[in-house]
Every structure is written in structure tokens, then in C-alpha cells.
Motif scaffolding. Structure first.
Motif, PDB file in Angstrom:
ATOM      1  N   PHE A 124     -24.050 -21.186  21.922  1.00  0.00           N
ATOM      2  CA  PHE A 124     -24.307 -21.047  23.352  1.00  0.00           C
ATOM      3  C   PHE A 124     -23.106 -20.441  24.069  1.00  0.00           C
ATOM      4  CE2 PHE A 124     -25.185 -22.204  27.723  1.00  0.00           C
ATOM      5  CZ  PHE A 124     -26.533 -21.916  27.789  1.00  0.00           C
ATOM      6  N   PHE A 148     -23.292 -16.831  24.342  1.00  0.00           N
ATOM      7  CA  PHE A 148     -24.089 -16.321  25.461  1.00  0.00           C
ATOM      8  C   PHE A 148     -23.268 -16.274  26.742  1.00  0.00           C
ATOM      9  CE2 PHE A 148     -26.481 -17.825  29.194  1.00  0.00           C
ATOM     10  CZ  PHE A 148     -27.187 -16.674  29.462  1.00  0.00           C
ATOM     11  N   VAL A 149     -22.498 -17.332  26.990  1.00  0.00           N
ATOM     12  CA  VAL A 149     -21.698 -17.380  28.219  1.00  0.00           C
ATOM     13  C   VAL A 149     -20.699 -16.230  28.252  1.00  0.00           C
ATOM     14  CG1 VAL A 149     -20.062 -18.754  29.547  1.00  0.00           C
ATOM     15  CG2 VAL A 149     -21.978 -19.858  28.421  1.00  0.00           C
ATOM     16  N   GLU A 170     -22.298 -12.870  28.816  1.00  0.00           N
ATOM     17  CA  GLU A 170     -22.619 -12.585  30.203  1.00  0.00           C
ATOM     18  C   GLU A 170     -21.370 -12.312  31.027  1.00  0.00           C
ATOM     19  OE1 GLU A 170     -25.324 -11.376  30.115  1.00  0.00           O
ATOM     20  OE2 GLU A 170     -26.482 -12.414  31.634  1.00  0.00           O
ATOM     21  N   LEU A 177     -21.461  -8.889  32.928  1.00  0.00           N
ATOM     22  CA  LEU A 177     -21.414  -8.807  34.394  1.00  0.00           C
ATOM     23  C   LEU A 177     -20.201  -8.012  34.842  1.00  0.00           C
ATOM     24  CD1 LEU A 177     -22.496 -12.427  35.297  1.00  0.00           C
ATOM     25  CD2 LEU A 177     -23.678 -10.357  35.972  1.00  0.00           C
ATOM     26  N   THR A 181     -29.511  -7.877  30.870  1.00  0.00           N
ATOM     27  CA  THR A 181     -29.962  -9.235  31.136  1.00  0.00           C
ATOM     28  C   THR A 181     -31.140  -9.592  30.244  1.00  0.00           C
ATOM     29  OG1 THR A 181     -29.275  -8.915  33.396  1.00  0.00           O
ATOM     30  CG2 THR A 181     -30.654 -10.814  32.965  1.00  0.00           C
ATOM     31  N   ILE A 182     -32.036  -8.633  30.046  1.00  0.00           N
ATOM     32  CA  ILE A 182     -33.154  -8.909  29.138  1.00  0.00           C
ATOM     33  C   ILE A 182     -32.610  -9.235  27.750  1.00  0.00           C
ATOM     34  CG2 ILE A 182     -35.135  -7.876  27.969  1.00  0.00           C
ATOM     35  CD1 ILE A 182     -35.691  -6.352  30.541  1.00  0.00           C
ATOM     36  N   THR A 210     -31.048 -12.653  27.719  1.00  0.00           N
ATOM     37  CA  THR A 210     -32.052 -13.710  27.810  1.00  0.00           C
ATOM     38  C   THR A 210     -32.747 -13.878  26.461  1.00  0.00           C
ATOM     39  OG1 THR A 210     -32.352 -13.027  30.085  1.00  0.00           O
ATOM     40  CG2 THR A 210     -33.947 -14.556  29.211  1.00  0.00           C
ATOM     41  N   PHE A 211     -33.024 -12.772  25.799  1.00  0.00           N
ATOM     42  CA  PHE A 211     -33.602 -12.868  24.453  1.00  0.00           C
ATOM     43  C   PHE A 211     -32.677 -13.671  23.546  1.00  0.00           C
ATOM     44  CE2 PHE A 211     -37.180  -9.802  23.402  1.00  0.00           C
ATOM     45  CZ  PHE A 211     -37.680  -9.826  24.680  1.00  0.00           C
ATOM     46  N   ILE A 229     -30.555 -16.059  24.407  1.00  0.00           N
ATOM     47  CA  ILE A 229     -30.619 -17.525  24.599  1.00  0.00           C
ATOM     48  C   ILE A 229     -31.956 -18.097  24.189  1.00  0.00           C
ATOM     49  CG2 ILE A 229     -28.837 -18.352  26.163  1.00  0.00           C
ATOM     50  CD1 ILE A 229     -30.712 -18.054  28.443  1.00  0.00           C
ATOM     51  N   ILE A 230     -33.025 -17.319  24.272  1.00  0.00           N
ATOM     52  CA  ILE A 230     -34.291 -17.849  23.743  1.00  0.00           C
ATOM     53  C   ILE A 230     -34.114 -18.136  22.249  1.00  0.00           C
ATOM     54  CG2 ILE A 230     -36.715 -17.368  23.291  1.00  0.00           C
ATOM     55  CD1 ILE A 230     -36.673 -15.562  25.776  1.00  0.00           C
ATOM     56  N   VAL A 257     -31.313 -18.746  20.630  1.00  0.00           N
ATOM     57  CA  VAL A 257     -30.427 -19.896  20.443  1.00  0.00           C
ATOM     58  C   VAL A 257     -31.189 -21.194  20.732  1.00  0.00           C
ATOM     59  CG1 VAL A 257     -28.380 -21.045  21.347  1.00  0.00           C
ATOM     60  CG2 VAL A 257     -28.336 -18.607  20.913  1.00  0.00           C
ATOM     61  N   GLY A 258     -32.020 -21.176  21.789  1.00  0.00           N
ATOM     62  CA  GLY A 258     -32.794 -22.372  22.148  1.00  0.00           C
ATOM     63  C   GLY A 258     -33.730 -22.772  21.030  1.00  0.00           C
ATOM     64  N   LEU A 268     -25.512 -26.576  17.973  1.00  0.00           N
ATOM     65  CA  LEU A 268     -25.229 -25.244  18.484  1.00  0.00           C
ATOM     66  C   LEU A 268     -24.033 -24.630  17.771  1.00  0.00           C
ATOM     67  CD1 LEU A 268     -25.718 -25.823  22.282  1.00  0.00           C
ATOM     68  CD2 LEU A 268     -27.058 -24.320  20.849  1.00  0.00           C
TER      69      LEU A 268
END
Lengths: 141, 492
Positions: B133, B136-137, B140, B144, B170-171, B174-175, B177-178, B180-181, B190
């Protein structure tokens, strides 16, 4: 494990598809960002549903309860929400700047102006040549 | 102190970024950024040394043990890339001092350096962390800040390019983190190392397959694999030259690292090869990507766009190396990762120096610059030759390894295609050289002089690195081989 029991996940999938569709299909830059937010929100739902255990309570120690939901996905998603806000804010501020620079936030209108910019660069750099006519044609379409 | 190196590496630029806002004096901010970045570089040298001597370093953040706390894990592979990213960043920042002053209005300098350092933080963080996770942070953070840097470009098209990148990026994230989730759902952890232990038990489930699919697509968006590369050319073309040089040299490479890390250290190569025809997909997309984007590069009229398209083609070579699926192939990918960063760093910095002098990156404005800016142009030629893969340059080393790996696997038709695609690189590089040396100037060049020392030194440092690592391959090949061996060794 039946279809109704998984309804959280159905909502996740539905929202995800709606958001994704808006991003792809809409020309308006703000609408695209709305779509993007919906898309991200579906992931928040997904993580939150994942942490929930049926019949369990919030993870605060209490003698009456034996089962607790998993708090970690919820915490993770707080981070993801912050990231989502930052992305949306940055996106919107870009749209403001685009509106100032182009006078429009419709993708197709911006594209026409971009082609125009390209054409001007081309004219300035190469003078009217064979390629110029082709570019000009593209512009008039 | 040495114990805290893995985290200091990331923390220093992270703290440096907001401090930039407090310094307020544009001139000082530039020096400060160089200082911060070179500190990171020194630390990564230290880390590399330690990994070389003692093997993998595991650092627990805040003293929390691994599956609960976040863990930083530095091994052969990422110590090598940390060195590359922080090194390139420092070199680019030296050139930034003058270039940014010219290209951006003064009130934006501070913001540029702030987002530059944040981007560096994100990239180093992705490399250092061992937590899914956390990746992901950091992803981003770096994304950004790169959107911001791109939007700072002076042309208004920079804004639309940045917007487009924002939506695609962003897409992609987001993919990720999906993915990773879904993995967390199946394993309850994690930590990457832990994931690798627990995933084999649930390999058969559709959820893991789904996680893998989401993850791969997300990362491929970030690394600009061929059909997902549409954000890249405009973003590179209209960003400030310094931002282009930094992003082109590092950010896609870090995404490739992420792909390698997940394929080998998290999912495991066995799962990857048996669950999805990933090698075939990579082979086809890699090859189509190399050809389609090299051909696009030939037709571009802006020199930044030429090399932006060529970047996508080079990513194709890296993916091709992965597609081979052998240790040699992976070595070739890792080598090309390092070498491509050197080439693109050189090229985009040299282009930045030209933009500094003539304010344009239109190809035919380069006409006649061969006489006016001989050293800068020689650097472009050196970078271009390296891109083609001429012997004595780094490009040759990585192409050589790629072809050896292809032949070793018995894929000689692919090897032939790789050689043919190098000819396409010859064409677009030759177009540039032709304009530079063999054309009459189109614009008035009377008062154009050689680039200032503060830009020539970094450019030539990178050129010399291009040549040095093209001859003395002990460090690059040695480390790539070790890293490839350890990646294949982790999953028997």
C-alpha cells in the motif's frame, strides 16, 4: 454467499463502471473529473466492505463482543481519500487554468485550438509547404 | 545513523520540499534543492555499499515488526535503482539552476523545486518500500508532483497534456490499489515479502488472478507500455525541459521496476507464467510498441516529441526482455533500464540547453546549431548514437544482452526484428543530425552562443557516463546479473 449477500460488491462494480464510462465518454473536462471521482469512490467502498465482518462490531474493546471488524482497510482508505481529494483538487485547478488559456473546457474545442497551435508552430518553423495544406485541411474539418 | 539510511533517503527530500517554500529566495531554493538531492545520492551510495557487503537490508519503520508495520527492504535491485534515480536527479538539478531561471517566471521557481523534490521523494519511496500500500502512496506523491511540474510548462498545451496525464495516471493508480485490495482480501497482509509467502496457498482463486490483472494494467499505464502510452508524448514535449529530462530518465523506469518487483518478488514467476499468457502479451505489445512508436518518432517535427516517442519504444525493449522470461532476458531489461536513463538524461538535458539559448525545440530551428553550440550538439549526437546502439556506448551493451538473450531462447526472428527496429532509430536520429549539421539556419543565430558551463558540465557528465558504462560494464552488468539471479532465486 449469494448474489444478495454480496450486494456491496455489486455496488462497487456498478459505480466503478459508471465512473469509468464517464471518464471515457464525456467531453467536458469537469464531467470527466466527476467520473474519475466516482471511479475512485467505488474503490473506497470496496476497501470498506472488505473490512466488515458480519455480526462484528467496531474495533473498540468491549466485554459484550467477541468479533471485531478489521480496522486496517478503513485506515488505508483514509489515505486513499486524501490522495483522491488531492487529485481532484489538482485536476480542477488544471481545468480552471485550461479555461483561462483556451476559453473552453470541451475537449473537442480544445483539440481544434491545439491543432491551430501546431499549425502556427509549423508555419513559423517551416513555412507553407506540402504538409501545411494537409494540416490546414485537418483544421477545417 | 547508518541503520537509518533506508528511510533517511526518502525523508530528506520529503522534508526538503516544504522547506523550499519557506526559503522564498528563488536563487537559494535552487542550491538548496541540489543540496537535498545530493544528500539523498550520498546516502544511496552508502546503501549500495552496504548491500554489496552485507546483502539485503531490512528496516522497520518506527520499530514496528514487519507484517504490522511498514518495512523498507533494500536489496541488489533497488539499491542499484536508488543510486540511479538520486544520481540523475542531482545531475539534472545542477543544470536546472540556469534553465529554470530562463524558462519559468520567477514566482514559479519555488513551486517547481518543491514539486521536483516531492517527485524525487515519491520515486525513491516506491523503490525503497516493501509494503504494497505504501507503494500506492508514493506512486501518487510522485504522480501528483509530476502533473504539477508538467503544468508549469509555458505553452498552454502543457495544461492539457498534464490534465490528460492526470486522468490516465489516476486510473492507473486506482487499478493498482484495486489489485492491492484484492490481494489483501485473500492474504490479510500488505507486506510484499509476506504476500509472497502467503499467495501460493490461494493461487487457484479467481480473486488473485483478478488482482494480478488489475495490477498489471495499472502499472503498464504508469510505465507507458505501447497502447497505454498516449499521455506520454505531449507530457514530455510541453513540460519545462528540466522536468522532461528528470521524468524521462526516471519515472517510467521506476514503474518498470515496480512491474518486475511484483512479477518476481510478490506473485512469483511460476504463477505469472501459468495463470496468464503474460509473456506472449508482453512479446506482442513490446514488438508492436517498438515499431509503431519508432515510426511515429520519425515523423515528429518537435525534437522533444521525437525522443518522447523513442522513450516509449525503449520501454518496448525493456518489456521484450521481460517477455523472454529467462535470467538473461531480465538482465537485459535491468541493463536497459539503467542505460536508457543515461541516454535520455543526456538527450533531454542537451535539448534543454538549446531551449535555453534559442527558446524553441522545433526540429528545424536546430539548423546550423552545429557550429554555434558544438559541445551541446556533440552531446546530442552521442546520446543519439547510444540510442541506436553503436558500439562503445551504453546502448550497445544493453542491445547486445537483449539479442544474446533472444538467441539463447531461440527466438531468432525476434532478434532480427530488434535489429531492424534499431535501423528505425538510425532514421530518426539521422534526421536530427542532418538538421543540426547539414542545413542552413532558418532563424537568426548571430547571438546564439554555447550553453553555459552550469549546463554543459551535467550534460557532459552524462555523456561520459554513457561512454564509460559502454566500455567498462563491470558495475552495470555485474549488478544486473546479481539482481536477476536473486529475483529468480527468491521463487524456486
Amino acid at each position: 454467499m449469494n448474489i444478495i449477500g454480496l450486494y456491496n460488491y455489486w455496488i462497487v462494480v456498478l459505480l466503478m463502471m459508471i465512473g469509468f464510462y464517464i471518464v471515457i465518454a464525456h467531453e467536458n473536462l469537469i464531467k470527466k473529473l466527476v467520473g474519475l471521482s466516482i471511479f475512485q469512490t467505488s474503490v473506497f467502498f470496496f476497501y470498506i466492505s472488505m473490512g466488515k465482518i458480519s455480526g462484528a462490531t467496531a474495533p473498540i474493546l468491549d466485554e459484550k463482543w467477541q468479533l471485531y471488524s478489521n480496522p486496517l482497510p478503513h485506515v488505508l482508505i483514509l489515505t486513499a481519500i486524501v490522495v483522491g481529494i488531492a487529485t481532484t483538487a489538482l485536476g480542477l485547478s488544471l481545468v480552471v487554468r485550461i479555461q483561462e488559456a483556451y476559453g473552453s473546457i470541451e475537449e473537442s474545442e480544445i483539440q481544434v485550438q491545439d491543432t491551430h497551435d501546431e499549425l502556427e508552430n509549423h508555419l513559423e518553423a517551416y513555412g507553407p509547404g506540402p504538409n501545411f495544406a494537409i494540416l490546414n485541411q485537418d483544421l477545417n474539418k | 545513523m547508518i541503520y537509518h539510511y533506508p528511510v533517511l533517503q526518502v525523508i530528506i527530500p520529503l522534508l526538503g520540499a516544504p522547506l523550499c517554500l519557506f526559503i522564498r529566495v528563488p536563487r537559494l531554493v535552487g542550491f538548496f534543492a541540489v543540496l537535498v538531492s545530493s544528500l539523498s545520492f550520498l546516502i544511496s551510495c552508502g546503501l549500495r555499499q552496504q548491500v554489496h557487503l552485507y546483502g539485503t537490508i531490512v528496516y522497520e519503520l518506527g520499530g514496528w515488526a514487519a507484517p504490522w508495520g511498514i518495512e523498507y527492504r533494500i536489496d541488489q535491485l533497488n539499491s542499484y535503482l536508488l543510486l540511479l534515480v538520486s544520481g540523475i536527479s542531482t545531475i539534472v538539478l545542477i543544470a536546472a539552476q540556469t534553465s529554470i531561471k530562463k524558462e519559468l517566471p520567477e514566482n514559479r521557481h519555488i513551486f517547481f523545486y518543491t514539486s521536483y523534490l516531492l517527485c524525487l521523494t515519491g520515486l525513491l519511496g516506491i523503490l525503497a518500500t516493501g509494503d504494497a500500500f505504501n507503494v500506492f502512496v508514493f506512486l501518487e506523491i510522485s504522480a501528483l508532483s509530476s502533473y504539477t511540474m508538467i503544468a508549469l510548462g509555458t505553452d498552454r498545451r502543457a495544461l492539457t497534456a498534464s490534465y490528460q496525464y492526470l486522468v490516465m495516471g489516476t486510473i492507473g493508480a486506482t487499478f493498482i490499489i484495486i489489485g492491492v485490495g484484492l490481494m489483501y482480501m485473500m492474504t490479510g497482509t500488505l507486506n510484499m515479502y509476506d504476500l509472497a509467502q502467503r499467495l501460493p496457498e490461494v493461487y487457484k482463486s479467481k480473486t488473485v488472478l483478478c488482482a494480478f490483472g488489475f495490477f498489471i494494467v495499472g502499472v503498464c499505464l504508469k510505465l507507458a507500455l505501447f497502447p497505454l502510452h498516449l499521455w506520454l508524448p505531449n507530457a514530455y514535449a510541453f513540460a519545462p525541459s528540466i522536468a522532461t529530462a528528470f521524468l524521462a530518465a526516471t519515472s517510467t523506469k521506476v514503474a518498470v521496476y515496480l512491474l518486475i518487483r511484483y512479477i518476481f518478488s510478490v506473485f512469483g514467476i511460476d504463477f505469472v507464467t501459468t495463470s496468464l499468457p503474460l509473456h506472449d502479451i508482453f512479446l506482442v505489445l513490446g514488438l508492436i510498441g517498438i515499431f509503431a512508436t519508432s515510426i511515429s518518432a520519425i515523423y515528429q517535427r518537435n525534437i522533444k516529441r521525437i525522443f518522447a516517442y523513442s522513450s516509449v519504444a525503449q520501454i518496448g525493449y525493456m518489456i521484450l526482455g521481460l517477455a523472454i522470461g529467462t535470467e538473461l532476458g531480465l538482465t537485459a531489461t535491468l541493463l536497459h533500464l539503467f542505460n536508457h536513463a543515461l541516454m535520455k538524461g543526456t538527450l533531454f538535458l542537451a535539448i534543454g540547453a538549446v531551449v535555453y539559448r534559442i527558446g524553441s525545440s522545433q526540429l528545424n530551428h536546430f539548423a546550423g546549431l552545429g557550429k554555434k553550440m558544438p559541445l551541446t550538439m556533440a552531446a546530442i549526437v552521442a546520446g543519439g548514437l547510444s540510442l541506436i546502439g553503436v558500439p562503445l556506448t551504453v546502448g550497445f551493451v544493453s542491445k547486445w544482452y537483449l539479442i544474446v538473450a533472444l538467441l539463447d531462447k531461440g527466438w531468432w526472428p525476434v532478434a532480427v526484428l530488434v535489429l531492424i527496429s534499431s535501423l528505425l532509430a538510425v532514421i530518426y536520429v539521422w534526421r536530427v543530425i542532418e538538421w543540426i549539421y547539414f542545413s542552413q539556419p532558418r532563424i537568426i543565430l548571430d547571438d546564439v552562443r554555447e550553453a553555459p558551463m552550469s549546463q554543459l558540465i551535467p550534460i557532459w557528465l552524462l555523456v561520459l557516463a554513457n561512454l564509460y558504462f559502454g566500455v567498462d560494464t563491470r558495475l552495470t552488468v555485474g549488478v544486473s546479473k546479481l539482481a536477476a539471479q536473486s529475483l529468480f532465486g527468491v521463487t524456486p
